[in-house]
Design an enzyme around this catalytic site. Sequence first.
Site, PDB file in Angstrom:
ATOM      1  N   HIS A   1       3.948   1.423   2.336  1.00 61.67           N
ATOM      2  CA  HIS A   1       5.245   0.844   1.775  1.00 61.67           C
ATOM      3  C   HIS A   1       5.846   1.581   0.777  1.00 61.67           C
ATOM      4  O   HIS A   1       7.024   1.683   0.716  1.00 61.67           O
ATOM      5  CB  HIS A   1       4.831  -0.398   1.374  1.00 61.67           C
TER       6      HIS A   1
ATOM      7  N   HIS B   1       0.776  -1.115   0.007  1.00 62.97           N
ATOM      8  CA  HIS B   1       0.072   0.058   0.010  1.00 62.97           C
ATOM      9  C   HIS B   1       0.764   1.480   0.031  1.00 62.97           C
ATOM     10  O   HIS B   1       2.120   1.034  -0.113  1.00 62.97           O
ATOM     11  CB  HIS B   1      -0.809  -0.107   1.094  1.00 62.97           C
TER      12      HIS B   1
ATOM     13  N   LYS C   1      -2.318  -2.887   6.488  1.00 60.17           N
ATOM     14  CA  LYS C   1      -3.081  -4.054   5.745  1.00 60.17           C
ATOM     15  C   LYS C   1      -4.128  -4.824   6.754  1.00 60.17           C
ATOM     16  O   LYS C   1      -5.118  -5.161   6.137  1.00 60.17           O
ATOM     17  CB  LYS C   1      -2.010  -5.106   5.665  1.00 60.17           C
TER      18      LYS C   1
ATOM     19  N   HIS D   1      -2.314  -2.790  16.480  1.00 63.90           N
ATOM     20  CA  HIS D   1      -3.619  -3.220  15.615  1.00 63.90           C
ATOM     21  C   HIS D   1      -4.837  -3.462  16.501  1.00 63.90           C
ATOM     22  O   HIS D   1      -6.033  -3.528  15.977  1.00 63.90           O
ATOM     23  CB  HIS D   1      -3.343  -4.705  15.373  1.00 63.90           C
TER      24      HIS D   1
ATOM     25  N   CYS E   1      -3.401  -4.950  21.646  1.00 59.95           N
ATOM     26  CA  CYS E   1      -1.982  -4.393  21.085  1.00 59.95           C
ATOM     27  C   CYS E   1      -1.985  -3.067  20.752  1.00 59.95           C
ATOM     28  O   CYS E   1      -3.087  -2.709  20.328  1.00 59.95           O
ATOM     29  CB  CYS E   1      -1.344  -5.256  20.164  1.00 59.95           C
TER      30      CYS E   1
ATOM     31  N   LYS F   1      -4.242   4.930  10.755  1.00 54.81           N
ATOM     32  CA  LYS F   1      -3.023   4.624   9.910  1.00 54.81           C
ATOM     33  C   LYS F   1      -3.470   3.672   8.652  1.00 54.81           C
ATOM     34  O   LYS F   1      -3.961   2.747   8.792  1.00 54.81           O
ATOM     35  CB  LYS F   1      -2.095   3.909  11.161  1.00 54.81           C
TER      36      LYS F   1
ATOM     37  N   CYS G   1       1.444 -10.505  20.289  1.00 58.99           N
ATOM     38  CA  CYS G   1       0.476 -10.360  19.264  1.00 58.99           C
ATOM     39  C   CYS G   1       0.922 -10.847  17.978  1.00 58.99           C
ATOM     40  O   CYS G   1       2.137 -10.729  17.720  1.00 58.99           O
ATOM     41  CB  CYS G   1       0.386  -8.691  18.995  1.00 58.99           C
TER      42      CYS G   1
ATOM     43  N   CYS H   1       1.712  -8.334  15.352  1.00 60.09           N
ATOM     44  CA  CYS H   1       3.190  -7.591  15.157  1.00 60.09           C
ATOM     45  C   CYS H   1       4.225  -8.412  15.228  1.00 60.09           C
ATOM     46  O   CYS H   1       5.578  -8.062  15.174  1.00 60.09           O
ATOM     47  CB  CYS H   1       3.066  -6.586  16.840  1.00 60.09           C
TER      48      CYS H   1
HETATM   49  O1  ME8 Z   1       7.357  -4.568   9.506  1.00 60.17           O
HETATM   50  N1  ME8 Z   1       2.661   4.872   6.570  1.00 60.17           N
HETATM   51  O2  ME8 Z   1       7.246  -5.043   7.543  1.00 60.17           O
HETATM   52  P1  ME8 Z   1       5.635  -4.292   7.251  1.00 60.17           P
HETATM   53  C1  ME8 Z   1       3.727   4.882   6.257  1.00 60.17           C
HETATM   54  N2  ME8 Z   1       8.561  -7.101   8.129  1.00 60.17           N
HETATM   55  N3  ME8 Z   1       4.692   3.860   6.424  1.00 60.17           N
HETATM   56  C2  ME8 Z   1       4.232   2.702   6.447  1.00 60.17           C
HETATM   57  C3  ME8 Z   1       2.682   2.688   6.881  1.00 60.17           C
HETATM   58  C4  ME8 Z   1       2.159   3.819   6.822  1.00 60.17           C
HETATM   59  N4  ME8 Z   1       0.632   3.845   7.218  1.00 60.17           N
HETATM   60  N5  ME8 Z   1       2.438   1.246   7.035  1.00 60.17           N
HETATM   61  C5  ME8 Z   1       3.494   0.488   6.813  1.00 60.17           C
HETATM   62  C6  ME8 Z   1       7.598  -5.334   8.625  1.00 60.17           C
HETATM   63  N6  ME8 Z   1       4.566   1.483   6.533  1.00 60.17           N
HETATM   64  C7  ME8 Z   1       8.702  -6.007   8.910  1.00 60.17           C
HETATM   65  C8  ME8 Z   1      10.018  -5.458   8.536  1.00 60.17           C
HETATM   66  S1  ME8 Z   1      12.662  -5.206   8.432  1.00 60.17           S
HETATM   67  C9  ME8 Z   1      13.976  -6.101   8.904  1.00 60.17           C
HETATM   68  C10 ME8 Z   1      11.274  -6.169   9.119  1.00 60.17           C
HETATM   69  C11 ME8 Z   1       6.030   0.990   6.137  1.00 60.17           C
HETATM   70  O3  ME8 Z   1       5.428  -5.172   5.700  1.00 60.17           O
HETATM   71  C12 ME8 Z   1       6.921   1.626   7.260  1.00 60.17           C
HETATM   72  O4  ME8 Z   1       8.159   1.421   6.770  1.00 60.17           O
HETATM   73  O5  ME8 Z   1       4.639  -4.568   8.217  1.00 60.17           O
HETATM   74  C13 ME8 Z   1       6.881   0.254   8.052  1.00 60.17           C
HETATM   75  O6  ME8 Z   1       8.011   0.146   9.078  1.00 60.17           O
HETATM   76  C14 ME8 Z   1       6.796  -0.609   7.071  1.00 60.17           C
HETATM   77  O7  ME8 Z   1       6.145  -0.380   6.098  1.00 60.17           O
HETATM   78  C15 ME8 Z   1       6.490  -1.996   7.781  1.00 60.17           C
HETATM   79  O8  ME8 Z   1       6.286  -3.148   6.805  1.00 60.17           O
END
Ligand code: ME8
Length: 501
Positions: A20, A17, A294, A145, A142, A291, A125, A128
């Site tokens: 990301h 989204h 997903k 979420h 949590c 926020k 959680c 998370c």
């Molecule tokens: O946390 N606004 O992966 P993830 C801005 N796999 N950035 C956002 C956002 C939002 N609403 N939502 C998500 C993970 N992000 C782990 C990471 S790293 C070794 C492992 C961005 O798919 C933001 O950078 O849940 C967040 O930290 C990341 O997507 C989380 O992606």
Amino acid sequence: MTTFTTTPIFYANGEPHLGHAYSGILADICHRYQRLAGHNDVLITGTDEHGKKIASTAEAHHTDIREFVDQKSAAFSALWRPLVIEPDVFVRTTDTYHKAHITEVWSRLLAKGDIYLGAYSGEYCVACEQYYSERDLNGRQCPVHGREVETISEPTYLFKLEHYRQSLLAYYHANPGVITPLHYQEAIIEQLEAGPLEDLSVSRINNNWGVEVPNDQEHTVYVWIDALFGYITAITSQDGSEQDIANTVHVLGKDILKFHALYWPCLLLALELPLPRKLVVHSWWTIEGEKISKSNPDTIVNPEVFAKRLTADGLRYALVRQKPLSRDGNVSLSEFIETVNADLANSFANLVKRNNTLITQYFAGHISQDNAIALDDECLLLLSSAEEYIQQAATAYQSFSPFEVTLALKQLLDETNGFFHHRSPWLMNKGKGSQHVRQTCFVVANIVRQIAIAISPITPILAQSVLSEFGLSLKTLKWESVAFTDEVNVTGAKSHFQRVK
Ligand code: ME8
């Protein structure tokens, strides 16, 4: 020097989204600036594919887990092209070479005595993939979420986090700014100063979708340990060494700060490796205050749809221009359109087009300082303020503040537009002498060329389009080329950015 810039290694449990996309765009801006500054920067991204959360999501979709992660990983891989991002490495935590790396690292930590078999009981959680202390929960929910946590009590391997607390604290005190914006570093320092850290549970039982703990089939490696080491897997896949983590900038959202600013450096210290060069932390994009996530389908914004509407440059620019890294921002397509039209179409592209038209028409596309004779005071004043704004932009890039880059460049554009209108070079045959017009066009051409180079990490397509008219290519340009030039050659005057409807 080879340097590395990383996005988070995204969970392969849903479609990408706008949040990301934002992390990817920030990392790409950082990467493009590093290249412009003369470094051989490698852009790393990838997908985090293990753990209970992914296994249970695949199950809920009645899909084979392997097929499920292949499909989600492909969706992340396809996210980048429409945003003009070209990662050099796409690591998947299910890749064989990554799994071999995790096994090897685990064995080193175990041999050193930093990992030991124990037990852990806590509130977990799954969304998370982390335990929460009671003080961080809202009742039983949590904080991220709002999902009910489960009490888990199980044998687990533990990592001696506390062992590294003082060294990490000393490191953060000695290196202000390794986490930027700085207040995130201050928050971590506060946490480190608050007292002993609990040992970190680094394995799970009852989950076979993960990297098996060496010599203990009952356990798989905790998905966060697995994912963080993905950065090093990616670096070493590019002929880099583990030591190159010292030349690495991690871009991440504030939700995963603790993992990157506490756990990751402690693991690196345990392995006697250097710490990352920088953590660039950003806030969230929200929809009506919620926020984008997903787990909340109402908030999902498809980045490709936005990029189609605004263009890739427009989306990239709007996301960084709309808010500084540390502030949450509400997504508003109409505001994005307004910003992009005001700054890119009107202030920048329109100025380039009008000025280049005059240079082509009156001076056969060529002006050099020789025939523009001594520049008058007004020209010199604008050129000197341009130098200052361009310097501000460089400083902002170096401190990973793309919002401040856009502020400096927009101010320069406003002043240059003011100068252009005030001097009205289009009135050449109606009262403005040719010397006045030549000087005006020469100064404006110089400045827009400088702006095109300076803005190129943010809007690469627009920048290249403008620079092509000056016979320049981003492939060979370096930041030094931003300097004043005493000769401008213009080959055309096209529209470089159409207003967005
Ligand atoms: O946390 N606004 O992966 P993830 C801005 N796999 N950035 C956002 C956002 C939002 N609403 N939502 C998500 C993970 N992000 C782990 C990471 S790293 C070794 C492992 C961005 O798919 C933001 O950078 O849940 C967040 O930290 C990341 O997507 C989380 O992606």
